[in-house]
Design an enzyme around this catalytic site. Structure first.
Site, mmCIF file in Angstrom:
data_model
loop_
_atom_site.group_PDB
_atom_site.id
_atom_site.type_symbol
_atom_site.label_atom_id
_atom_site.label_comp_id
_atom_site.label_asym_id
_atom_site.label_seq_id
_atom_site.Cartn_x
_atom_site.Cartn_y
_atom_site.Cartn_z
ATOM 1 N N TYR A 154 2.692 9.599 3.216
ATOM 2 C CA TYR A 154 3.246 8.838 2.102
ATOM 3 C C TYR A 154 4.117 9.690 1.182
ATOM 4 O O TYR A 154 4.755 9.166 0.288
ATOM 5 C CB TYR A 154 2.109 8.202 1.285
ATOM 6 C CG TYR A 154 1.381 7.138 2.046
ATOM 7 C CD1 TYR A 154 1.753 5.810 1.945
ATOM 8 C CD2 TYR A 154 0.331 7.456 2.895
ATOM 9 C CE1 TYR A 154 1.099 4.818 2.655
ATOM 10 C CE2 TYR A 154 -0.331 6.475 3.617
ATOM 11 C CZ TYR A 154 0.055 5.165 3.494
ATOM 12 O OH TYR A 154 -0.586 4.191 4.193
ATOM 13 N N ARG A 182 0.847 -1.207 0.000
ATOM 14 C CA ARG A 182 0.000 0.000 0.000
ATOM 15 C C ARG A 182 0.880 1.254 0.000
ATOM 16 O O ARG A 182 0.653 2.190 -0.753
ATOM 17 C CB ARG A 182 -0.899 -0.040 1.247
ATOM 18 C CG ARG A 182 -1.835 1.163 1.423
ATOM 19 C CD ARG A 182 -2.826 0.818 2.540
ATOM 20 N NE ARG A 182 -3.554 1.968 3.054
ATOM 21 C CZ ARG A 182 -4.632 2.506 2.494
ATOM 22 N NH1 ARG A 182 -5.100 2.024 1.345
ATOM 23 N NH2 ARG A 182 -5.247 3.534 3.057
ATOM 24 N N HIS A 201 -8.426 7.666 2.200
ATOM 25 C CA HIS A 201 -8.142 8.430 3.419
ATOM 26 C C HIS A 201 -9.171 9.536 3.592
ATOM 27 O O HIS A 201 -9.421 10.301 2.663
ATOM 28 C CB HIS A 201 -6.756 9.081 3.352
ATOM 29 C CG HIS A 201 -5.631 8.122 3.555
ATOM 30 N ND1 HIS A 201 -4.362 8.343 3.075
ATOM 31 C CD2 HIS A 201 -5.584 6.934 4.205
ATOM 32 C CE1 HIS A 201 -3.586 7.321 3.410
ATOM 33 N NE2 HIS A 201 -4.302 6.465 4.093
#
Length: 309
Positions: A290, A258, A281
């Site tokens: 990220y 992911r 999200h």
């Protein structure tokens, strides 16, 4: 307790930062061992020297911000988290001493974070490592065709492991090139699926899944050898075994895939909000994890690429 004498500090810094009094406090009042006294004294001497080089002439002038900067300085030196934790413990003890002696009016060390609370980024695989992982299943074996489909889909979509094992055959819209994914709070989202992943899933769904299906699948896409839906633990196992077969040194979990999905998109120039939507999200700040734009990463980049770093 070991009360063997530790070295007595002697210098202008020692006088300015009351290091001899601190040593006596550690050994006599706090009753620490000789080793602890020596370690704490070394730690606080390092802090004092750091402060002096930045214009801090007395311990009461040290601010919470300076203490935080000092901890990051220790990280940059490459000290182990256990050593940094001890350094933080020494700083807290030092300020307890300073406040108790009336040298400092406040304790700025209360707001220092310990290494265990620092946010760590999950591992990320390079494109070459992903290629190795996806090529690892031996597709002469029927279950390996399922494994290839699972890995391709996980990397293509960045879904959570719970979402991966909850997929139903009807959720893959082959003609539209998307999958219907049910995330946290049963929120539905449509996630694009790449050509290769669609091909791998189609091959598995056509050739292998019917041979596993014994009427107990409830329509779930990924099945185990017993013909029942693959569990989260089962999906973890597939990824772990394949990573080992691929010869990857990194620990690879569903979350690694992911994170790798998101990182590769962002490195390729993808819009943060688009990635947020694909990951499911609710909050953009979660997606920002990220991007790797955290303090350590920026320092590393600066050190590696700036001509005067």
């Amino acid at each position: 307790m070991d009360h063997s004498p530790s070295p007595r500090p002697t210098s202008a810094i020692a006088r300015a930062f009351h290091l001899e009094r601190f040593r006596d406090y550690l050994a006599l009042e706090a009753g620490n061992s000789g080793n602890t006294v020596a370690s704490y004294l070394r730690d606080i001497t390092r802090l004092s020297e750091y402060g002096m080089t930045r214009g801090t002439k007395a311990p009461e002038q040290l601010s919470a911000a300076q203490l935080r900067e000092f901890i990051y300085f220790l990280k940059d030196l490459g000290l182990a988290p256990t050593t940094i934790r001890r350094q933080i413990s020494a700083i807290r003890t030092y300020f307890k001493f300073l406040v108790g002696e009336g040298i400092a009016a406040r304790d700025p060390s209360e707001r220092i974070e310990s290494p265990k609370r620092w946010r760590t980024l999950p591992a990320v695989l390079t494109v070459a490592e992903i290629d190795k992982l996806l090529a690892a299943p031996n597709t002469d074996e029927p279950l390996a065709i399922r494994d290839r489909a699972l890995l391709e889909f996980a990397y293509a979509t960045g879904v959570r492991v719970s979402e991966l094992v909850a997929l139903k055959l009807q959720d893959i819209l082959f003609e539209d090139g998307v999958a219907r994914v049910f995330g946290k709070g049963a929120k539905e989202r449509l996630v694009p699926v790449g050509r290769r992943a669609l091909g791998a899933v189609a091959l598995y769904a056509r050739e292998i899944r019917p041979t596993l299906d014994r009427g107990k699948t409830h329509g779930f896409l990924f099945l185990n050898a017993r013909g029942t839906p693959l569990s989260r633990v089962g999906a973890w196992g597939v990824i772990k075994v394949t990573a080992r077969r691929a010869g990857l040194a990194k620990r690879v979990t569903p979350h690694t895939l992911r994170h790798t999905f998101a990182t590769h998109l962002l490195e390729g120039g993808a819009d943060l909000r688009a990635v947020q939507e694909m990951l499911g999200h609710a909050d953009l700040s979660t997606t920002q994890l990220y991007t790797h734009v955290d303090r350590d990463y920026l320092r590393t980049v600066h050190k590696s690429y700036h001509p005067r770093a």
